[in-house]
Design a protein around this motif. Sequence first.
Motif, mmCIF file in Angstrom:
data_model
loop_
_atom_site.group_PDB
_atom_site.id
_atom_site.type_symbol
_atom_site.label_atom_id
_atom_site.label_comp_id
_atom_site.label_asym_id
_atom_site.label_seq_id
_atom_site.Cartn_x
_atom_site.Cartn_y
_atom_site.Cartn_z
ATOM 1 N N ALA A 30 2.282 3.074 -4.391
ATOM 2 C CA ALA A 30 1.920 1.752 -3.867
ATOM 3 C C ALA A 30 2.387 1.588 -2.430
ATOM 4 N N PHE A 31 3.632 1.971 -2.148
ATOM 5 C CA PHE A 31 4.157 1.811 -0.793
ATOM 6 C C PHE A 31 3.523 2.800 0.182
ATOM 7 N N GLN A 32 3.161 3.979 -0.296
ATOM 8 C CA GLN A 32 2.450 4.940 0.552
ATOM 9 C C GLN A 32 1.099 4.369 0.974
ATOM 10 N N LEU A 33 0.380 3.796 0.007
ATOM 11 C CA LEU A 33 -0.934 3.229 0.299
ATOM 12 C C LEU A 33 -0.846 2.006 1.214
ATOM 13 N N LEU A 34 0.135 1.147 0.984
ATOM 14 C CA LEU A 34 0.242 -0.093 1.750
ATOM 15 C C LEU A 34 0.896 0.094 3.114
ATOM 16 N N ASP A 35 1.814 1.052 3.194
ATOM 17 C CA ASP A 35 2.596 1.196 4.417
ATOM 18 C C ASP A 35 2.043 2.256 5.366
ATOM 19 N N ARG A 36 1.551 3.391 4.814
ATOM 20 C CA ARG A 36 1.163 4.513 5.669
ATOM 21 C C ARG A 36 -0.295 4.922 5.547
ATOM 22 N N GLN A 37 -0.977 4.494 4.486
ATOM 23 C CA GLN A 37 -2.345 4.948 4.245
ATOM 24 C C GLN A 37 -3.293 3.784 3.953
ATOM 25 N N ALA A 41 -6.317 3.715 1.466
ATOM 26 C CA ALA A 41 -6.302 2.783 0.337
ATOM 27 C C ALA A 41 -7.621 2.023 0.254
ATOM 28 N N ALA A 42 -8.133 1.620 1.421
ATOM 29 C CA ALA A 42 -9.403 0.894 1.439
ATOM 30 C C ALA A 42 -10.542 1.791 0.972
ATOM 31 N N HIS A 43 -10.516 3.057 1.420
ATOM 32 C CA HIS A 43 -11.539 4.017 0.995
ATOM 33 C C HIS A 43 -11.446 4.254 -0.514
ATOM 34 N N LEU A 44 -10.221 4.376 -1.025
ATOM 35 C CA LEU A 44 -10.005 4.573 -2.464
ATOM 36 C C LEU A 44 -10.562 3.393 -3.256
ATOM 37 N N GLU A 49 -14.520 1.376 -6.999
ATOM 38 C CA GLU A 49 -15.471 0.330 -7.387
ATOM 39 C C GLU A 49 -16.875 0.899 -7.554
ATOM 40 N N SER A 50 -17.267 1.795 -6.635
ATOM 41 C CA SER A 50 -18.586 2.413 -6.715
ATOM 42 C C SER A 50 -18.726 3.262 -7.969
ATOM 43 N N ALA A 51 -17.692 4.044 -8.260
ATOM 44 C CA ALA A 51 -17.734 4.903 -9.442
ATOM 45 C C ALA A 51 -17.827 4.084 -10.723
ATOM 46 N N LEU A 52 -17.088 2.992 -10.783
ATOM 47 C CA LEU A 52 -17.122 2.143 -11.968
ATOM 48 C C LEU A 52 -18.501 1.518 -12.172
#
Length: 201
Positions: A30-37, A41-44, A49-52
């Motif tokens: 969570a902190f990796q996605l919010l702080d550094r990536q 995170a947005a791409h993920l 959402e697209s896959a679902l």
Amino acid sequence: MKKFSPAISALIDALRVLPGVGQKTAQRMAFQLLDRQRDGAAHLAVALESALERVGRCNTCRTLSETPECPVCADPERASAGLLCIVESPADVIAVEQTGQFQGQYFVLMGRLSPLDGIGPADIGLDRLEERFQQGQVKEVILATNPTLEGDTTAHFIADMARRYQIQASRIAHGVPVGGELEYVDHTTLGHAFSGRKTVL
């Protein structure tokens, strides 16, 4: 006093649904996605959402598919082989396909028999599998359930069902470790297991 904000706590809890991800790992992710990536995170989020929205299940074999019928089931040459490989999950389909040793079709159980957990034949689609047997196109079933107690129980149950329709049943053999999961077995080992399959007695 709460340790994390509600949004961060919700993200950590969501990440814990992934296999092998506990509280500490979910926090780091969570902190990796919010702080550094944040871009990652947005791409993920968009990809998930697209896959679902786009990925469902094949109407014939039940593997994951973006179309009503997956490419394997839509291939007439593979259908004509009369071979049906029974696996527990869509990940197992990919594992078998990567060996290049199998040219038939699949049926995905989405689990395995486990009476202690209340999982019976109907819960893993064995009624649908029997319908395929009744169609008379299957000549041999290759039982590629995982080599666990539940996997073996499931394989024997299906083998008995296949015999009632005069369908040969074989089980993948050597090379797959007892207690192992197919999706983690290397391609060469799994290929040998298919080549050395044996009839279920």
